[in-house]
Design a protein around this motif. Structure first.
Motif, PDB file in Angstrom:
ATOM      1  N   ARG A 124       0.583  -1.010   0.027  1.00 21.61           N
ATOM      2  CA  ARG A 124      -0.035  -0.036   0.046  1.00 21.61           C
ATOM      3  C   ARG A 124       0.787   1.294   0.026  1.00 21.61           C
ATOM      4  N   VAL A 125       1.788   1.196   0.769  1.00 17.68           N
ATOM      5  CA  VAL A 125       2.633   2.375   1.147  1.00 17.68           C
ATOM      6  C   VAL A 125       3.559   2.580  -0.343  1.00 17.68           C
ATOM      7  N   MET A 126       4.082   1.518  -0.737  1.00 15.55           N
ATOM      8  CA  MET A 126       4.951   1.732  -1.671  1.00 15.55           C
ATOM      9  C   MET A 126       4.300   1.814  -3.222  1.00 15.55           C
ATOM     10  N   GLY A 127       2.995   1.549  -3.301  1.00 14.59           N
ATOM     11  CA  GLY A 127       2.336   1.932  -4.306  1.00 14.59           C
ATOM     12  C   GLY A 127       2.108   3.511  -4.346  1.00 14.59           C
ATOM     13  N   ARG A 128       2.178   4.106  -3.278  1.00 16.41           N
ATOM     14  CA  ARG A 128       1.812   5.473  -3.151  1.00 16.41           C
ATOM     15  C   ARG A 128       3.260   6.360  -3.578  1.00 16.41           C
ATOM     16  N   ILE A 129       4.230   5.868  -2.889  1.00 18.73           N
ATOM     17  CA  ILE A 129       5.630   6.323  -3.132  1.00 18.73           C
ATOM     18  C   ILE A 129       5.970   6.099  -4.549  1.00 18.73           C
ATOM     19  N   GLU A 130       5.928   5.040  -4.974  1.00 13.05           N
ATOM     20  CA  GLU A 130       6.417   4.707  -6.479  1.00 13.05           C
ATOM     21  C   GLU A 130       5.601   5.714  -7.612  1.00 13.05           C
ATOM     22  N   SER A 131       4.250   6.306  -7.044  1.00 13.33           N
ATOM     23  CA  SER A 131       3.714   6.876  -8.132  1.00 13.33           C
ATOM     24  C   SER A 131       3.865   8.390  -7.831  1.00 13.33           C
ATOM     25  N   LEU A 132       4.823   8.848  -6.993  1.00  7.95           N
ATOM     26  CA  LEU A 132       5.195  10.135  -6.700  1.00  7.95           C
ATOM     27  C   LEU A 132       6.684  10.420  -7.546  1.00  7.95           C
ATOM     28  N   GLU A 133       6.568  11.579  -8.299  1.00  7.08           N
ATOM     29  CA  GLU A 133       7.787  11.851  -8.880  1.00  7.08           C
ATOM     30  C   GLU A 133       8.719  12.360  -7.904  1.00  7.08           C
ATOM     31  N   SER A 134       8.502  12.866  -6.871  1.00  8.57           N
ATOM     32  CA  SER A 134       9.514  13.367  -5.917  1.00  8.57           C
ATOM     33  C   SER A 134      10.567  12.478  -5.376  1.00  8.57           C
ATOM     34  N   PHE A 135      10.123  11.353  -5.361  1.00  6.32           N
ATOM     35  CA  PHE A 135      11.028  10.224  -4.720  1.00  6.32           C
ATOM     36  C   PHE A 135      11.619   9.305  -5.927  1.00  6.32           C
ATOM     37  N   SER A 136      12.997   9.442  -5.919  1.00  2.00           N
ATOM     38  CA  SER A 136      13.419   8.596  -7.119  1.00  2.00           C
ATOM     39  C   SER A 136      13.423   7.221  -6.770  1.00  2.00           C
ATOM     40  N   MET A 137      13.913   6.451  -7.888  1.00  3.74           N
ATOM     41  CA  MET A 137      13.905   4.741  -7.789  1.00  3.74           C
ATOM     42  C   MET A 137      14.765   4.421  -6.599  1.00  3.74           C
ATOM     43  N   LYS A 138      15.801   5.191  -6.413  1.00  2.00           N
ATOM     44  CA  LYS A 138      16.675   4.845  -5.392  1.00  2.00           C
ATOM     45  C   LYS A 138      16.157   5.167  -3.828  1.00  2.00           C
ATOM     46  N   ASP A 139      15.450   6.333  -3.913  1.00  7.86           N
ATOM     47  CA  ASP A 139      14.638   6.558  -2.603  1.00  7.86           C
ATOM     48  C   ASP A 139      13.742   5.409  -2.379  1.00  7.86           C
TER      49      ASP A 139
END
Lengths: 139, 124
Positions: A24-39
């Motif tokens: 659930r959390v990662m789905g949101r994080i990965e949809s945001l441009e502000s967090f890089s793939m490394k983040d």
């Protein structure tokens, strides 16, 4: 600061519930441009460690115990509190896994990985609640 | 012939191939995070040494995108079993992000890590 998700949930002490929360959390994080793939890689790794610690080491998979999670996902900050109902632990008692004599011990690396990949990690005095924060890396 | 009994302990989590006398074990999971999954992987890894008595093992991480500290723990136990059995173990094809995890925990000092499978197979 645009907040994209903010929630508090109480989950049972099961691996499945933990993985569901992680996705659930990662789905949101990965949809945001502000967090890089490394983040996102670091957050997934750290979050998994924190959830497993709460469910397994804190609550001992007990069906009578739950894990409280308070999470905020914003453009410029990921913040999560994870509290179990276990006895807690003393951070100073966890041996440094990178010391020569501990290198071959099969456990004790979770906290180190959380510290490395997150901007901030704090435990309460009892040691049954961890706060993790990640500020997106500058691009 | 190597026994296949260990493959029945949970869903198969490793693809096993013999290349020139070396056992190449490829992880089949992109994410090695789930507790049950890690137990299965550990059991199947240990069986390569404990049950099959394989002496030269290469673990191929090509597909692995994530692994947790619990998975690192299984690799450390595997390394100990390999040393006790006087066998050899190499790791290969580890993505840079995952390699960073090995570096942070200094496990790159314990494991013999090669960039490619060919390098891992060479002279093991």
């Amino acid at each position: 600061m645009a907040v994209h998700d903010q929630f508090e949930v109480v989950i049972p002490s099961s691996t499945e519930a933990g993985q569901e929360l992680l996705e659930r959390v990662m789905g949101r994080i990965e949809s945001l441009e502000s967090f890089s793939m490394k983040d996102a890689f670091g957050i997934r790794l750290a979050l998994d460690e924190a959830i497993v610690n709460a469910i397994k080491h804190g609550n001992g998979f007990s069906p009578d115990k739950t894990v409280r999670v308070n999470c905020t996902i914003a453009d410029d900050l990921f913040r999560i509190e994870i509290e179990d109902q276990g006895p807690g632990f003393c951070l100073e008692d966890v041996p440094d896994p990178t010391e020569e004599e501990n290198l071959e011990r099969p456990c004790g690396r979770g906290i180190m990985l959380m510290r490395s990949f997150m901007s901030k990690i704090e435990y309460n005095a009892t040691g049954n609640m961890v706060l993790l924060e990640k500020i997106p890396s500058a691009k | 012939m190597y026994g296949k009994e260990h493959m029945s302990t949970g869903q198969r989590r490793l693809d096993i191939e013999e290349i020139g006398g070396v056992t190449v074990a490829r992880f089949v999971d992109k994410k090695i995070l789930d507790e049950t999954n890690i137990q299965n992987i550990g059991n199947q890894l240990f069986a390569l040494v404990d049950e099959d008595g394989r002496k030269k093992i290469v673990l191929d991480f090509s597909i692995v995108e994530y692994l947790s500290s619990a998975a690192l723990g299984k690799l450390i136990t595997m390394d100990k079993k390999v040393k006790t059995a006087k066998a050899k173990l190499r790791l290969c094809c580890i993505r840079p992000e995952i390699y960073e995890v090995f570096e942070i925990t200094r496990l790159n000092k314990i494991f013999d890590i090669k960039s490619t499978q060919d390098e891992a197979l060479d002279g093991i």
